[in-house]
Design a protein around this motif. Sequence first.
Motif, PDB file in Angstrom:
ATOM      1  N   VAL A  82      26.434  19.410   3.698  1.00 60.39           N
ATOM      2  CA  VAL A  82      27.852  19.660   3.447  1.00 60.39           C
ATOM      3  C   VAL A  82      28.422  20.362   4.667  1.00 60.39           C
ATOM      4  O   VAL A  82      27.909  21.412   5.096  1.00 60.39           O
ATOM      5  N   VAL A  83      29.466  19.775   5.241  1.00 62.14           N
ATOM      6  CA  VAL A  83      30.159  20.363   6.389  1.00 62.14           C
ATOM      7  C   VAL A  83      31.485  20.934   5.897  1.00 62.14           C
ATOM      8  O   VAL A  83      32.334  20.205   5.382  1.00 62.14           O
ATOM      9  N   PHE A  84      31.642  22.248   6.031  1.00 59.65           N
ATOM     10  CA  PHE A  84      32.869  22.921   5.613  1.00 59.65           C
ATOM     11  C   PHE A  84      33.775  23.157   6.818  1.00 59.65           C
ATOM     12  O   PHE A  84      33.314  23.567   7.890  1.00 59.65           O
ATOM     13  N   TRP A  85      35.070  22.936   6.614  1.00 58.17           N
ATOM     14  CA  TRP A  85      36.107  23.236   7.608  1.00 58.17           C
ATOM     15  C   TRP A  85      37.075  24.228   6.957  1.00 58.17           C
ATOM     16  O   TRP A  85      37.572  23.989   5.857  1.00 58.17           O
ATOM     17  N   SER A  86      37.380  25.337   7.619  1.00 60.23           N
ATOM     18  CA  SER A  86      38.287  26.298   6.985  1.00 60.23           C
ATOM     19  C   SER A  86      38.862  27.283   7.993  1.00 60.23           C
ATOM     20  O   SER A  86      38.285  27.527   9.060  1.00 60.23           O
ATOM     21  N   LYS A  87      39.990  27.868   7.593  1.00 58.95           N
ATOM     22  CA  LYS A  87      40.568  29.017   8.280  1.00 58.95           C
ATOM     23  C   LYS A  87      40.368  30.299   7.471  1.00 58.95           C
ATOM     24  O   LYS A  87      40.763  31.372   7.919  1.00 58.95           O
ATOM     25  N   ASN A  88      39.767  30.153   6.280  1.00 50.84           N
ATOM     26  CA  ASN A  88      39.540  31.323   5.420  1.00 50.84           C
ATOM     27  C   ASN A  88      38.390  31.009   4.454  1.00 50.84           C
ATOM     28  O   ASN A  88      38.586  30.354   3.436  1.00 50.84           O
ATOM     29  N   THR A 110      37.943  27.825  11.922  1.00 52.25           N
ATOM     30  CA  THR A 110      39.063  27.843  12.867  1.00 52.25           C
ATOM     31  C   THR A 110      39.674  29.233  12.949  1.00 52.25           C
ATOM     32  O   THR A 110      40.159  29.765  11.937  1.00 52.25           O
ATOM     33  N   ILE A 111      39.645  29.810  14.138  1.00 55.40           N
ATOM     34  CA  ILE A 111      40.314  31.092  14.405  1.00 55.40           C
ATOM     35  C   ILE A 111      41.067  30.930  15.720  1.00 55.40           C
ATOM     36  O   ILE A 111      40.457  30.750  16.776  1.00 55.40           O
ATOM     37  N   THR A 112      42.392  31.026  15.662  1.00 55.82           N
ATOM     38  CA  THR A 112      43.215  30.758  16.842  1.00 55.82           C
ATOM     39  C   THR A 112      44.057  31.947  17.301  1.00 55.82           C
ATOM     40  O   THR A 112      44.525  31.969  18.438  1.00 55.82           O
ATOM     41  N   GLY A 113      44.303  32.899  16.401  1.00 54.19           N
ATOM     42  CA  GLY A 113      45.234  33.972  16.734  1.00 54.19           C
ATOM     43  C   GLY A 113      46.693  33.562  16.609  1.00 54.19           C
ATOM     44  O   GLY A 113      47.582  34.277  17.082  1.00 54.19           O
ATOM     45  N   LEU A 114      46.954  32.420  15.950  1.00 52.46           N
ATOM     46  CA  LEU A 114      48.320  31.919  15.813  1.00 52.46           C
ATOM     47  C   LEU A 114      48.983  32.326  14.493  1.00 52.46           C
ATOM     48  O   LEU A 114      50.109  31.914  14.217  1.00 52.46           O
ATOM     49  N   SER A 115      48.289  33.119  13.683  1.00 52.55           N
ATOM     50  CA  SER A 115      48.834  33.528  12.391  1.00 52.55           C
ATOM     51  C   SER A 115      50.171  34.249  12.570  1.00 52.55           C
ATOM     52  O   SER A 115      50.298  35.152  13.398  1.00 52.55           O
ATOM     53  N   VAL A 122      48.169  31.884   7.261  1.00 57.38           N
ATOM     54  CA  VAL A 122      46.752  31.994   7.612  1.00 57.38           C
ATOM     55  C   VAL A 122      46.388  33.471   7.731  1.00 57.38           C
ATOM     56  O   VAL A 122      47.192  34.292   8.199  1.00 57.38           O
ATOM     57  N   ILE A 123      45.187  33.835   7.310  1.00 58.11           N
ATOM     58  CA  ILE A 123      44.744  35.227   7.383  1.00 58.11           C
ATOM     59  C   ILE A 123      44.705  35.715   8.826  1.00 58.11           C
ATOM     60  O   ILE A 123      44.574  34.924   9.765  1.00 58.11           O
ATOM     61  N   ALA A 124      44.803  37.016   9.008  1.00 58.14           N
ATOM     62  CA  ALA A 124      44.774  37.611  10.345  1.00 58.14           C
ATOM     63  C   ALA A 124      43.428  37.375  11.007  1.00 58.14           C
ATOM     64  O   ALA A 124      42.386  37.241  10.350  1.00 58.14           O
ATOM     65  N   ALA A 125      43.441  37.354  12.329  1.00 62.86           N
ATOM     66  CA  ALA A 125      42.234  37.050  13.101  1.00 62.86           C
ATOM     67  C   ALA A 125      41.109  38.027  12.804  1.00 62.86           C
ATOM     68  O   ALA A 125      39.937  37.632  12.706  1.00 62.86           O
ATOM     69  N   ASP A 126      41.409  39.302  12.650  1.00 65.92           N
ATOM     70  CA  ASP A 126      40.339  40.290  12.426  1.00 65.92           C
ATOM     71  C   ASP A 126      39.630  40.066  11.096  1.00 65.92           C
ATOM     72  O   ASP A 126      38.405  40.245  10.998  1.00 65.92           O
ATOM     73  N   GLU A 127      40.353  39.650  10.056  1.00 58.82           N
ATOM     74  CA  GLU A 127      39.712  39.327   8.788  1.00 58.82           C
ATOM     75  C   GLU A 127      38.865  38.067   8.924  1.00 58.82           C
ATOM     76  O   GLU A 127      37.758  37.986   8.374  1.00 58.82           O
ATOM     77  N   ALA A 128      39.371  37.084   9.657  1.00 56.68           N
ATOM     78  CA  ALA A 128      38.600  35.864   9.884  1.00 56.68           C
ATOM     79  C   ALA A 128      37.308  36.171  10.648  1.00 56.68           C
ATOM     80  O   ALA A 128      36.243  35.641  10.320  1.00 56.68           O
ATOM     81  N   ILE A 129      37.393  37.041  11.635  1.00 59.17           N
ATOM     82  CA  ILE A 129      36.206  37.433  12.401  1.00 59.17           C
ATOM     83  C   ILE A 129      35.184  38.108  11.490  1.00 59.17           C
ATOM     84  O   ILE A 129      33.980  37.852  11.585  1.00 59.17           O
ATOM     85  N   ARG A 130      35.654  38.964  10.589  1.00 60.19           N
ATOM     86  CA  ARG A 130      34.742  39.636   9.659  1.00 60.19           C
ATOM     87  C   ARG A 130      33.990  38.621   8.813  1.00 60.19           C
ATOM     88  O   ARG A 130      32.772  38.720   8.630  1.00 60.19           O
ATOM     89  N   GLN A 131      34.717  37.641   8.285  1.00 61.15           N
ATOM     90  CA  GLN A 131      34.081  36.596   7.490  1.00 61.15           C
ATOM     91  C   GLN A 131      33.094  35.784   8.332  1.00 61.15           C
ATOM     92  O   GLN A 131      31.994  35.443   7.876  1.00 61.15           O
TER      93      GLN A 131
END
Length: 323
Positions: A82-88, A110-115, A122-131
Amino acid sequence: MFIRKWCESMVIEEPAFNGSVFLCKIKMVMKMIISASRRTDIPAYYTRWFMDKVRKGKVVVYNPFNGLKREISLKSEDVDAVVFWSKNFGPLIPYLDELKDKYRLYFLFTITGLSGILEDHVIAADEAIRQFIEISRMFSPGHIQWRFDPIVITSATGPEFYLKNFTYLARRLQGYTRRCYISFATLYGKVKKNFNLLEKQKGISLIPWDDEEKKEFANRLGSIAREYGITVYSCCNDYLVGDYVRKGSCVDVNAINELYSCDIKAPLNPTRPGCGCYKSVDIGVYNTCPHGCRYCYANSDIIKAKENYRSHDPFSDFLIARE
């Protein structure tokens, strides 16, 4: 003499003896890679629906072009990966222990800093990095790939904006991934429509770049990434390949085989020009993602996407009801 030839896609269902002839009812089961999903963000918005389908062992998908219905087995013996694609991935993380006992899992984050600029919800970059770090620690840096994708040069997101964001993200993700996939946005008609609206609403306008400018910039990003132990790969944009950018395969059978010491067989199956992906079955649906990304090719109508999300039934075999 009777010779049997076995393969992974053949399952004996009902052996029987009829006189002198041994009868076997053969059920053909084609193992496949499940893509969840290029068409919508299943981990962010449809985790409850996905887990219900996993436990039922099947999902129904409709071809977006001809409307034909197809039932897809989600039984572990029928799924290669299973290949997952997500921003969160936040909603999915609590279920990863259950899922990793059933499937080979591969993550594209996907983490771009474009939120708040080109990504409305889209969730903030720092939360995405934590995940991202949590998933990497649960699996390995090889299981989770960073997508800095797409790059959209605008009056609000110019080269310096991207260089600053990319460097910050690469530094934070050092040691937690080995790959970063990049591309420049493809300006389909519906994407141009979104940006025309954005210019009227916020005064943010597109800035055109030619292929040589894009290639030079991509290789600058690749040079930065290498300092942090990350290799940059192109997603579809083959003209970006150079000293610091390699040709990419997002759904990468070779990477999955190496990670899991397996031998999945799948042909290359490009989804658009330049795509290097291997064959998979996408279980998502267009016009169902509420992220509100202005560059998104999967939504032609963000209002319709939000309506579909609000009205979807997590216990339905299909992601949204057919009209």
